[in-house]
Enzyme design. Sequence first.
Site: not given
Ligand code: NDP
Length: 234
Positions: A11-13, A34, A48-49, A77, A140, A144
Amino acid sequence: MSRSVLVTGGNRGIGLAIARRLAAAGDKVTVTSRSGAEIDGLTVARCDVRDAASVDEAFAVAEAAHGPVEVVVANAGVTSDQLLALMSEEAFTSVVDTNLTGAYRVVRRAVRPMIRLRRGRIIFLSSVVGLLGSAGQVNYAASKAGLVGMARSLARELGSRNITVNVVAPGFADTDMTAGLTPERKQAIVDSVPLGRTASADEVAGVVQFLAGPDAGYITGAVIPVDGGLGMGH
Ligand code: NDP
């Protein structure tokens, strides 16, 4: 391509960037969040994972809308940073529960239908931190790094079924996850990156799209860095 795809945390990022790319290329994409809030052009499943029943329901939504899931991106994550001496057990286990055990729950639900299909692509979002380490991120980094062992074991289990399993290890990408860092901390990270800048979510998504696509058919068990050179291939 018109495959049924599921992206957790789509949904984001980075997850949303992956979903948008695959949908633009013709795939039928279900993203999980979520909240379950609607997103234009994508099927959304609440998930929710940390909860296996919730993961199962999200797959059921994707299957009902678009058929058996052929491409899974385990992207959800979280971080909860703290030096080890101050890190609570809850901060450790909750991050591992989401990032590592959560990915296990997702792929455990995904593999049986893929085996029946006799094809599939599984992609895990790890991090350069899992390979290099990072002070203040013991939880973390452990989660990973764990994904790499999981992916490589799964690649061996599923190779004969025409299912590939790969890992993308981003460096610093501009998303909500990194938005909370102080400007000084961000500058220190950028200074350590050979390319001298952060990544966009879309640059990470492009590599995931490649691994999900036909040109990556003979790649499995790989860890692909998208880190501007920070890890120098590790
Ligand atoms: P964001 O914080 O922007 O987004 C995190 C996403 O994970 C959201 O969609 C969130 O959903 C979801 N999420 C978190 N907890 C849960 C849960 N318990 N169940 C289901 N969904 C969950 O993160 P990024 O887009 O930056 O990161 C995406 C992935 O890339 C992650 O695994 C991160 O560790 C990895 N990564 C990111 C880096 C970075 O610099 N950004 C660098 C290296 C790796 P909700 O909106 O519902 O909270």
